[in-house]
Design an enzyme around this catalytic site. Sequence first.
Site, PDB file in Angstrom:
ATOM      1  N   ASN A 100      88.489  18.647  13.688  1.00 54.81           N
ATOM      2  CA  ASN A 100      88.672  18.582  15.130  1.00 54.81           C
ATOM      3  C   ASN A 100      90.114  18.173  15.422  1.00 54.81           C
ATOM      4  OD1 ASN A 100      87.205  19.069  17.599  1.00 54.81           O
ATOM      5  ND2 ASN A 100      87.386  16.886  18.051  1.00 54.81           N
ATOM      6  N   ASP A 195      88.289  12.279  25.405  1.00 56.70           N
ATOM      7  CA  ASP A 195      88.519  13.355  24.440  1.00 56.70           C
ATOM      8  C   ASP A 195      89.931  13.211  23.871  1.00 56.70           C
ATOM      9  OD1 ASP A 195      88.693  15.957  23.167  1.00 56.70           O
ATOM     10  OD2 ASP A 195      87.081  16.640  24.459  1.00 56.70           O
TER      11      ASP A 195
END
Length: 290
Positions: A100, A195
């Site tokens: 990620n 995030d």
Amino acid sequence: MEITTVHPHKSELGEGPFWDGQKKAICWVDILNGHIHEYAVYTDEYKRYLTKKMVGCAAICRDQNFVLATTEGIGFLNRESGAITYADHPEKDVAGNRFNDGKCDPAGRFWVGSMALSEATGAGSVYMFENGRSSKKIGNTTISNGMAWNADHTILYFIDTPTRSVMAYDYAIENGTISKGRVVISIDVKEGFPDGMTIDSEGMLWIAHWGGWQVTRWNPETGTLLFRIKLPAAKITSCTFGGKDLRDLYVTSAKVDLTEEELKNQPLAGSLFVIRNSGYQGVPGFLYKF
């Protein structure tokens, strides 16, 4: 603040924007489609690199090529030929994981987090990649996301999204050792999930909110929310500063898993947004050192 889109392209899962100061270009990834996008803001030139794998993140090397992390491993992409050479894969024996978010640290090492495709709790880790090899720095993460280092390079800030918090670690630049993890920012459920993240020239943290329609600015020393910028998409994924004097704020977003009705209500979902002359200034990103 005026919010505009940078380019007509809309990503399924736009993430990880980074500014190329030499090419005067903003770059970002579309994780699920395996794309790295590059847009030269002053010449209106757009280029897309195809990795043919899910690509979690990328950054710029000192030779101006990309270091990147895909489901095939961590390696390098030649920006002239598009060829990818992989160097290491710390999770080659872990089924069902992908990489990620990630960034280069002040010493030029590449940090990247992993996660389960199922988002299983604790299935991910954070690795530091240098000299062709990776070492684990943080274990038992779920959705590794935002990273930033403070101005004197003594603190690493890190987000594991489901925790709804920002961690700070003491960071040793000489060898990348981290210690003394502690929560410095806690985010309420109504704000969405934290995030991606960046840091500005005043040491304040800018956080993108998945499901929160916003980017927020925080003081990590006090844990105080300073202000928010509302955006025309729900799934805001990351942000970075770029442009002249690093005063433009670029923000990525996603349209993955939105219903037809949700897409009608947020037609710009998946866009790369920009807030020009934001009133704040970023700091230059770090380049990967071989």
